[in-house]
Design an enzyme around this catalytic site. Sequence first.
Site, short mmCIF file in Angstrom:
data_model
loop_
_atom_site.label_atom_id
_atom_site.label_comp_id
_atom_site.label_asym_id
_atom_site.label_seq_id
_atom_site.Cartn_x
_atom_site.Cartn_y
_atom_site.Cartn_z
N CYS A 130 0.82 -1.22 0.00
CA CYS A 130 0.00 0.00 0.00
C CYS A 130 0.85 1.27 0.00
O CYS A 130 1.99 1.27 0.44
CB CYS A 130 -0.87 0.03 1.24
N HIS A 151 36.01 -34.87 -1.91
CA HIS A 151 35.46 -35.75 -2.95
C HIS A 151 35.70 -35.20 -4.35
O HIS A 151 34.97 -35.54 -5.27
CB HIS A 151 33.96 -35.96 -2.71
N ARG A 161 5.46 0.00 -6.31
CA ARG A 161 5.43 -0.86 -5.13
C ARG A 161 4.36 -1.94 -5.24
O ARG A 161 4.36 -2.87 -4.45
CB ARG A 161 5.13 -0.01 -3.89
N TRP A 217 -3.13 -2.70 -1.42
CA TRP A 217 -2.72 -4.07 -1.76
C TRP A 217 -3.52 -4.94 -0.81
O TRP A 217 -3.31 -4.90 0.41
CB TRP A 217 -1.21 -4.22 -1.53
N GLU A 220 26.20 -18.23 -4.11
CA GLU A 220 25.88 -16.87 -4.54
C GLU A 220 27.17 -16.04 -4.64
O GLU A 220 27.33 -15.24 -5.57
CB GLU A 220 24.87 -16.24 -3.56
N GLY A 265 -0.66 -1.30 6.38
CA GLY A 265 -0.35 -2.21 7.49
C GLY A 265 -1.53 -3.11 7.79
O GLY A 265 -2.45 -3.26 6.97
N LYS A 287 28.41 -14.27 -8.06
CA LYS A 287 28.72 -12.83 -8.17
C LYS A 287 30.11 -12.64 -8.79
O LYS A 287 30.29 -11.83 -9.68
CB LYS A 287 28.72 -12.14 -6.80
N LYS A 289 19.75 -8.25 -17.38
CA LYS A 289 19.12 -8.08 -16.07
C LYS A 289 17.88 -8.94 -15.95
O LYS A 289 17.62 -9.56 -14.93
CB LYS A 289 18.76 -6.60 -15.88
C1 G6P Z 1 19.29 -12.96 -14.74
C2 G6P Z 1 19.96 -11.91 -13.88
C3 G6P Z 1 20.22 -12.47 -12.48
C4 G6P Z 1 18.93 -12.97 -11.87
C5 G6P Z 1 18.24 -13.98 -12.78
C6 G6P Z 1 16.83 -14.27 -12.31
O1 G6P Z 1 20.18 -14.00 -14.97
O2 G6P Z 1 21.18 -11.50 -14.46
O3 G6P Z 1 20.76 -11.45 -11.66
O4 G6P Z 1 19.21 -13.56 -10.63
O5 G6P Z 1 18.11 -13.46 -14.10
O6 G6P Z 1 16.08 -13.10 -12.41
P1 G6P Z 1 14.79 -12.78 -11.57
O7 G6P Z 1 14.36 -11.43 -12.03
O8 G6P Z 1 13.80 -13.86 -11.92
O9 G6P Z 1 15.16 -12.84 -10.14
#
Ligand code: G6P
Length: 616
Positions: free
Chosen positions: A2, A512, A27, A75, A489, A101, A493, A611
């Site tokens: 909201c 292993h 949002r 929402w 992760e 809320g 990265k 992205k």
């Molecule tokens: C692409 C982006 C990643 C992301 C993945 C999933 O590979 O480069 O950074 O984690 O997609 O995207 P999503 O929007 O579904 O979290």
Amino acid sequence: MCGIVGAIAERNITAILVEGLKRLEYRGYDSAGLAVFSNAGLLERCRRVGKVSELEQALADEPLAGQLGIAHTRWATHGAPSERNAHPHFSGHDLAVVHNGIIENHEALRERLKGLGYVFSSDTDTEVIVHLLEHKLQELGDLTVALKAVVAELHGAYGLAVISAKQPDRLLAARSGSPLVIGLGHGENFLASDQLALRQVTDRFMYLEEGDIAEIHRDGVQIWDVAGQPVQREQVQYRDGAEAADKGAYRHFMLKEIHEQPQVVQRTLEGRLGADHVLVEAFGPQAAELFAKVRNVQIVACGTSYHAGMVARYWLEELAGIPCQVEVASEFRYRKVVVQPDTLFVSISQSGETADTLAALRNGKARSATDGRYLASLAICNVGISSLVRESDLTLLTQAGPEIGVASTKAFTTQLVALMLLTLALGRVRGSLAAALEAELVDELRRLPSRLDEALALDKAVEKIAELFAEKHHTLFLGRGAQYPVALEGALKLKEISYIHAEAYPAGELKHGPLALVDSDMPVVTVAPNNELLEKLKSNLQEVRARGGQLIVFADQQAGLGNGEGTHVLAVPHICDALAPILYTIPLQLLSYHVAVLKGTDVDQPRNLAKSVTVE
Ligand code: G6P
């Protein structure tokens, strides 16, 4: 989630309210509305299901004008999305309220108010506030005094804006668990749940603190704190360039987004925590009923979001005792999955548009139509207007704000926070999580933003360590338990933005296979919180050192690990074991960032990557 906008001025404020709502659209919401104290001396409102543009169209057809007003994007939590459930809610003709809320004791209040003769016209929890206020107003006479009496009776989380036709010299606000900010103008003042909504009219803001009540006039603001004492809140001035789509003082979006994490984690928690428990209604109107039936969880996601899901599996099984499967969406969508009865299907996505994740959700829904084993679908997503959200039964929005860097950072940590909220909510509703443990974790969650700040202070030390990697071609990341996905992760990265080959293993798997690769050219990065697996992890580290491997260890301050030859230890602030995956992510993000900068790669737009992957 909201959004609230309010204004008191000498000019017509309707367009300001609508523009404010538009700025909060990102949002996520399902309906919108506003009420103004019109020039005819009446409170008048307009509400619409759907987009703010529909509200705008309705106002173009039948204009409302006034100098005092409140507006809202809703929402749904209590009661389906519909015009009658949209805010503002009225009591009689003279009093209007908008609310962000969840009011937990709404049922008891509703019964009491019905007994007093109030007639309810919506299914919302919010409507109890406006009738209770009307009732108190009759007794106490003054709107501000009455609002103070009302909030003393509310349990749950709220950000409130109130106007009355009887006292049109003021706009009232109250904050507890859901943010509100006052925008300061000249001879006019404003209110919103996010300063972004008001950047069109002012750059001076005053943030309300927990428990604050504010009386906002055209020419001044008076605030009382949680103890009822008058207080001054600091004025903050924003210069241009502080917007989400601007790097500000940072060299890259990724670095900016890494540093935003304390703030966006805080935002993801807002309005979702009661005193000692998670507010289940934050997941949607039917969540409590559905969660009580859940016996299994199936998570699907891609990339970084998949790693968030892997962490959640540890939490759901350990804390809530719910069996959980996690799978990358591109595999899941083409597999003949055997679904256990009463499974909650959870998709996780920053964008909500990833083709494989969407396809997996659609497959899940199709399957559910035939065998009925999926109870419901829940989207954990950062974009409220995305396809994933639209197509899911329930949603919990992460409040990371726009993420520009291709390598996901703040979206990941807010996903983890959302998944911890899910774990606690499921555990409680199903009776598999002790109330004391939930209360403890809610407390830890509240402290998390300041822990993240402390972890960000490692930046300089990590920058120095990054030099060890600049000339390397391969790296190994190790973790145990819920830190294994954190290691995954970390490796992702590093490879995404520095192009160094990085692999992650559960530390116990070292012998292993990957141990064969370890030599002085292969740095080994390890995350080592102080938990029951620490001693085992220490032996894994010995195995690396014995082969001449360079160790970089992010370890709990109390882990008893120290620097030695070939071993670099960076002390991470102490945190409870459950939340450690969120905290330990920070130094790994910083490490990949600094290595990439040293290598001179395109940090925000690494080669070959997108992205949002909206094609298969
Ligand atoms: C692409 C982006 C990643 C992301 C993945 C999933 O590979 O480069 O950074 O984690 O997609 O995207 P999503 O929007 O579904 O979290």
